[in-house]
Design a protein around this motif. Sequence first.
Motif, PDB file in Angstrom:
ATOM      1  N   SER A 287       0.828  -1.210   0.000  1.00 13.62           N
ATOM      2  CA  SER A 287       0.000   0.000   0.000  1.00 13.62           C
ATOM      3  C   SER A 287       0.860   1.257   0.000  1.00 13.62           C
ATOM      4  O   SER A 287       0.466   2.281  -0.572  1.00 13.62           O
ATOM      5  CB  SER A 287      -0.927   0.004   1.221  1.00 13.62           C
ATOM      6  OG  SER A 287      -1.951  -0.962   1.094  1.00 13.62           O
ATOM      7  N   ALA A 291       0.194   4.053  -2.855  1.00  8.43           N
ATOM      8  CA  ALA A 291      -0.489   5.255  -2.366  1.00  8.43           C
ATOM      9  C   ALA A 291      -0.200   6.529  -3.161  1.00  8.43           C
ATOM     10  O   ALA A 291      -1.133   7.305  -3.410  1.00  8.43           O
ATOM     11  CB  ALA A 291      -0.156   5.470  -0.885  1.00  8.43           C
ATOM     12  N   TRP A 316       1.609  -2.534   4.877  1.00  8.48           N
ATOM     13  CA  TRP A 316       1.086  -1.181   5.049  1.00  8.48           C
ATOM     14  C   TRP A 316      -0.434  -1.192   4.817  1.00  8.48           C
ATOM     15  O   TRP A 316      -0.967  -2.108   4.188  1.00  8.48           O
ATOM     16  CB  TRP A 316       1.747  -0.204   4.069  1.00  8.48           C
ATOM     17  CG  TRP A 316       3.194   0.005   4.352  1.00  8.48           C
ATOM     18  CD1 TRP A 316       4.234  -0.792   3.942  1.00  8.48           C
ATOM     19  CD2 TRP A 316       3.773   1.050   5.122  1.00  8.48           C
ATOM     20  NE1 TRP A 316       5.420  -0.314   4.406  1.00  8.48           N
ATOM     21  CE2 TRP A 316       5.170   0.827   5.135  1.00  8.48           C
ATOM     22  CE3 TRP A 316       3.262   2.151   5.792  1.00  8.48           C
ATOM     23  CZ2 TRP A 316       6.052   1.679   5.803  1.00  8.48           C
ATOM     24  CZ3 TRP A 316       4.141   3.005   6.452  1.00  8.48           C
ATOM     25  CH2 TRP A 316       5.519   2.764   6.453  1.00  8.48           C
ATOM     26  N   VAL A 336      -0.875   6.581   4.598  1.00  3.29           N
ATOM     27  CA  VAL A 336      -0.688   5.165   4.910  1.00  3.29           C
ATOM     28  C   VAL A 336       0.060   5.018   6.223  1.00  3.29           C
ATOM     29  O   VAL A 336       0.742   5.950   6.682  1.00  3.29           O
ATOM     30  CB  VAL A 336       0.063   4.419   3.796  1.00  3.29           C
ATOM     31  CG1 VAL A 336      -0.736   4.427   2.498  1.00  3.29           C
ATOM     32  CG2 VAL A 336       1.445   5.028   3.557  1.00  3.29           C
TER      33      VAL A 336
END
Length: 340
Positions: A287, A291, A316, A336
């Motif tokens: 992630s 992101a 994450w 995140v």
Amino acid sequence: MRLGWRSYPLRLREPLRISRSTMPGRDAVQVELSHDGVTGHGEVVTSVYYGLDLAAILDLLAGLRDRVRGYGEPETLVADLPAFAAELPAGVLAALDAAVHDLVGRRAGLPVHRWLGRPGFSPVPTAHTIGLVAPEDAATAARALGRRGFQFVKVKCGDAADPARIAAVRAAAPRARLLLDPNGAWTAEQTVRLLDTMRPYRIDAVEQPIAPGTPQLLAWISARTDVPVIADEDAATVAHLDALAGTVAGINIKLAKCGGIHVAQQLAATARAYGMDLMLGCLVASSLGIAPAVHLTGDARWIDLDGHLLLADDPWTGIDGHDGVLRLTDEPGLGVRAAG
């Protein structure tokens, strides 16, 4: 500013087979950029295709440490990012770019998209990839994705079962948008023939059907099919877009391919000026690695940010997507955080 990093493995739930390889997982490096007690994060992943292994990544980061220490403010580093492009592979540059954007967003108390002056974020649907598997397995995967809420499916192509695979996915997901990705495995003539054969399956777009390097053949294909053609590897730089003008319906912007948020915005502006639509794609990553692109989704017609959804264990969290919809919170920076 202080630059640090740590590496960790990313393993897929199941190996992902595409036309040129099969991947069970890859290594990732978390990049940390700290200033005045605030830390921003980015991620770079290894890639055989882009010639980037773990040892090379770590050596490059070690070489950056003293240079980054010389910056007094992260905003100055943001402005200087183009100066790093000549000496860093795009994936490493994208990780540095993500870390400094995360840092400036956290310092300003703003999500990255708002720090960039972009409109407020709205949840967006993402495609989910089905690998180069047998037609019956592709149908099973498509039905499972439908039950989870996905209405956009990307299907890998590149072998003799392509027509049967697409027919099976369409039968299993009659209302889903279908994106085809041969990863350059088709010829130009084969692309036109297959897309004509697949006309009843309502294909949303086809991504980089032929090997990169001959954009004029992408134009030849576009002139002979109603299916939008998206350039991927042929659209890594602004100079590439100059050669693609008027030849394709859209381009696929991958931050790990182009060098991060800074370059992606330039590519997006150039593509729009040429009348091309945008796709946001990714490599398999956590992630954290996905992101930065999520903060740019407002301009995209096609969103394929599912790299974190293919993992057995994402280290994450913060961008969702498991039900087919990507979401951001109002947390500052990339939004995140470490899972668990």
